[in-house]
Design a protein around this motif. Sequence first.
Motif, PDB file in Angstrom:
ATOM      1  N   ASP A 218      -0.350  10.251   6.705  1.00  0.00           N
ATOM      2  CA  ASP A 218       0.046  10.532   8.014  1.00  0.00           C
ATOM      3  C   ASP A 218       0.996  11.667   8.161  1.00  0.00           C
ATOM      4  OD1 ASP A 218       0.608  10.302  10.759  1.00  0.00           O
ATOM      5  OD2 ASP A 218       1.901   8.620  10.598  1.00  0.00           O
TER       6      ASP A 218
ATOM      7  N   MET B  17       1.875   5.160   1.115  1.00  0.00           N
ATOM      8  CA  MET B  17       1.669   6.009   2.590  1.00  0.00           C
ATOM      9  C   MET B  17       2.391   7.299   2.203  1.00  0.00           C
ATOM     10  SD  MET B  17       0.903   5.938   5.838  1.00  0.00           S
ATOM     11  CE  MET B  17       0.616   4.285   6.284  1.00  0.00           C
TER      12      MET B  17
ATOM     13  N   GLY C 262       4.407  11.502   9.357  1.00  0.00           N
ATOM     14  CA  GLY C 262       5.439  10.453   9.004  1.00  0.00           C
ATOM     15  C   GLY C 262       6.480  11.095   8.572  1.00  0.00           C
TER      16      GLY C 262
ATOM     17  N   CYS D 103      -5.381   1.766   8.964  1.00  0.00           N
ATOM     18  CA  CYS D 103      -4.433   1.002   8.461  1.00  0.00           C
ATOM     19  C   CYS D 103      -3.375   0.971   9.771  1.00  0.00           C
ATOM     20  CB  CYS D 103      -3.871   1.488   7.298  1.00  0.00           C
ATOM     21  SG  CYS D 103      -2.128   0.773   6.752  1.00  0.00           S
ATOM     22  N   ARG D 104      -2.770  -0.241  10.242  1.00  0.00           N
ATOM     23  CA  ARG D 104      -1.874  -0.492  11.295  1.00  0.00           C
ATOM     24  C   ARG D 104      -0.517  -0.208  10.655  1.00  0.00           C
ATOM     25  NH1 ARG D 104       0.201  -5.043  14.806  1.00  0.00           N
ATOM     26  NH2 ARG D 104      -0.589  -6.184  12.822  1.00  0.00           N
ATOM     27  N   VAL D 105       0.110   0.524  11.184  1.00  0.00           N
ATOM     28  CA  VAL D 105       1.616   0.707  10.537  1.00  0.00           C
ATOM     29  C   VAL D 105       2.513   0.265  11.505  1.00  0.00           C
ATOM     30  CG1 VAL D 105       3.153   2.547   9.433  1.00  0.00           C
ATOM     31  CG2 VAL D 105       0.967   2.607   9.115  1.00  0.00           C
ATOM     32  N   CYS D 106       3.278  -0.567  11.249  1.00  0.00           N
ATOM     33  CA  CYS D 106       4.438  -0.944  12.141  1.00  0.00           C
ATOM     34  C   CYS D 106       5.944  -0.536  11.612  1.00  0.00           C
ATOM     35  CB  CYS D 106       4.466  -2.650  12.399  1.00  0.00           C
ATOM     36  SG  CYS D 106       2.989  -3.153  12.743  1.00  0.00           S
ATOM     37  N   THR D 107       6.725   0.129  12.259  1.00  0.00           N
ATOM     38  CA  THR D 107       7.893   0.581  11.954  1.00  0.00           C
ATOM     39  C   THR D 107       9.105   0.371  13.121  1.00  0.00           C
ATOM     40  OG1 THR D 107       7.718   2.710  12.991  1.00  0.00           O
ATOM     41  CG2 THR D 107       6.816   2.496  10.605  1.00  0.00           C
TER      42      THR D 107
ATOM     43  N   GLU E  87       4.463   1.404  16.685  1.00  0.00           N
ATOM     44  CA  GLU E  87       3.138   1.087  15.818  1.00  0.00           C
ATOM     45  C   GLU E  87       2.243   2.029  16.086  1.00  0.00           C
ATOM     46  OE1 GLU E  87       0.587  -2.652  16.487  1.00  0.00           O
ATOM     47  OE2 GLU E  87       2.593  -3.623  16.471  1.00  0.00           O
TER      48      GLU E  87
ATOM     49  N   TRP F  66      -2.671   5.991   1.939  1.00  0.00           N
ATOM     50  CA  TRP F  66      -2.837   6.447   3.223  1.00  0.00           C
ATOM     51  C   TRP F  66      -1.989   7.579   3.367  1.00  0.00           C
ATOM     52  CZ3 TRP F  66      -6.519   4.376   6.309  1.00  0.00           C
ATOM     53  CH2 TRP F  66      -6.950   3.075   5.828  1.00  0.00           C
TER      54      TRP F  66
ATOM     55  N   SER G 120       4.188   1.900  -3.087  1.00  0.00           N
ATOM     56  CA  SER G 120       4.028   0.111  -3.232  1.00  0.00           C
ATOM     57  C   SER G 120       4.775  -0.049  -4.709  1.00  0.00           C
ATOM     58  CB  SER G 120       2.725  -0.336  -2.952  1.00  0.00           C
ATOM     59  OG  SER G 120       2.564  -1.780  -3.312  1.00  0.00           O
TER      60      SER G 120
ATOM     61  N   THR H  78       0.762  -1.172  -0.046  1.00  0.00           N
ATOM     62  CA  THR H  78      -0.078   0.002   0.033  1.00  0.00           C
ATOM     63  C   THR H  78       0.686   1.192  -0.051  1.00  0.00           C
ATOM     64  OG1 THR H  78      -1.874   0.901   1.044  1.00  0.00           O
ATOM     65  CG2 THR H  78      -0.219   0.136   2.460  1.00  0.00           C
TER      66      THR H  78
END
Length: 140
Positions: free
Chosen positions: A49, A3, A52, A22-26, A30, A47, A58, A1
């Motif tokens: 944010d 972002m 960010g 949308c759950r974002v893990c970095t 999270e 998405w 993608s 996806t």
Amino acid sequence: THMFCNPELCKPGSIRKVIRGCRVCTNSGEKVVYHKCIPLDHIEEAWFDHTGIANIYSFAKIVDMYPTEYNNVGDQFKVTTPTGDLVFRCSQSGLYFNDVREKEVILATVEENMHSEVVPTVKENESFYTNRQKKDARRA
């Protein structure tokens, strides 16, 4: 996806809140993102944010949507979109990136008022950030 974090790369008025996030893990943790936008370069919805540190495309989705060429001599990908080419170069860390500082983004707001509007470039917006923030953003 996809972002995005830079509102100047989204069509005016396209950033909106959505019900399902949308759950974002970095590496730094999270979070759940509840906003979407329509990018200027006509790729599908992304998405959004504002906290960010990078605009992320993608590659799998871009290849499905637009003609994409790889140049092994320059170690870069060229994506041909209706608004022009996007070139993604390889960084020293092995990640491919598109440097938005190299071009001025112009958006024709036909559906809004039949006039052209110039969207500020990243360089013009740099004045709002500290030198450390700019250095961190470039490093990212």
